[in-house]
Design an enzyme around this catalytic site. Sequence first.
Site, PDB file in Angstrom:
ATOM      1  N   SER A 196      18.155  30.638  75.523  1.00 28.43           N
ATOM      2  CA  SER A 196      16.816  30.461  74.936  1.00 28.43           C
ATOM      3  C   SER A 196      16.582  31.363  73.734  1.00 28.43           C
ATOM      4  CB  SER A 196      15.729  30.687  75.992  1.00 28.43           C
ATOM      5  OG  SER A 196      15.925  29.839  77.099  1.00 28.43           O
ATOM      6  N   GLU A 310      14.565  24.720  79.015  1.00 30.51           N
ATOM      7  CA  GLU A 310      13.350  24.233  79.661  1.00 30.51           C
ATOM      8  C   GLU A 310      13.124  22.741  79.454  1.00 30.51           C
ATOM      9  OE1 GLU A 310       9.957  25.588  76.473  1.00 30.51           O
ATOM     10  OE2 GLU A 310      11.262  27.121  77.321  1.00 30.51           O
TER      11      GLU A 310
END
Length: 427
Positions: A196, A310
């Site tokens: 991320s 995500e």
Amino acid sequence: MPSEPWSAPVAAGPVDATVRLPGSKSMTNRALILAALADGPSRLVRPLRSRDSELMAGALRALGADVAEDGDDWLVRPGGLRGPADVQVGLAGTVMRFLPPVAALATGDVAIDGDPYARKRPMGPILEALRALGVRIDDDGRGALPFTVRGRGEVEGGPVTIDASGSSQLISGLLLAAPRFAKGVEVRHEGPPVPSAPHLEMTVRMLREAGVTVETEPDVWRVAPGAIAAREWVIEPDLSNAAQFLGAALVTGGRVSVPGWPADTAQPGDALRGLLAAMGAEVSYAGGTLTVAGTGAFTGLEADLHEVGELTPVLAALAALASTPSRLTGIAHLRGHETDRLAALVAELNGLGGDVRELPDGLEIRPRPLHGGLFRTYDDHRMVMAAALLGLALPGVQVENPATVGKTLPNFTTMWAAMLAPGTRQG
């Protein structure tokens, strides 16, 4: 208490909708931390109001900050950070990782706990990093929630090494509080790649916007000590929460537009443009509005999602409905998210007749006729969103505990119904 299962609505035809998204959770919770540590009052313009952001606001109030509602905004006035305080983090990764360094700046004990599954989420690296910086933490050797931070009103700071391969939040948590450390901080990551990366870019960008000096090089972040400027934070729409709405355009062969899409952003959700185009969507951007149109058919996806993990649940749901196989990799870290997302997706997609295999670092998904049934969500908001997308094409999808979506998008089921209503536009 868990809510009753929700019957995911089937699309009667191609969707044609404009969907206005609430604010970004990631930006809201970073702005709350920076505002609580700033040198004066700050305003958050149109922040997200959800379980995760309310938990962050509540935690900061418990430590002495004043977070007050002002119309659609939040006005944050810093206070002297203090304990004793009891803080609940729910299942929110941003709260459980961002708050301990702030608690270390408080005078007094701060007890931190969360939902049962939160006690399984990776916390050891940030606790050990704080100990290396001189912070006393009592966790009975668990390296996990619950624990107590013995705040002394100050943190010396300095260099520290951490393995943040489990979550970029472990680094962001240190960086956000670091300007208030006497020596700032130099965080060095050692281990497999940090996931991320866009979220780390967001942290660095917001620190700089608050007047903080931040230097970066590969796997090293340096934050200089100094004031955090009070300011107005205009919160962008949550682009990751656009995934299921834009995905609906592919599933139904329709069109969905999201206004307010920033031209320049660090949000991982911006990657949806390329990912959905790779599956066959027509993607256009004009005047701050992103539009995705389906063509009636779409293909699978081969992608490394390490930086945008995500998005995996919704992309996996799309892949299960696609015409060709998919391979989603780079996401081993999802085993430590709100639930073990890889195992959860395999179980639930296969439970509806799918052919999904778990890989060491991802998922392999092969096309297969699917059917309705109960889709368990494991207290994970992204699983609710994935199930809703499947329900557009599959009659009889029952979504367990849809209220868990309140973590980031409390009005999701209402927004979903509005998207499907003929001739309607949201906002």
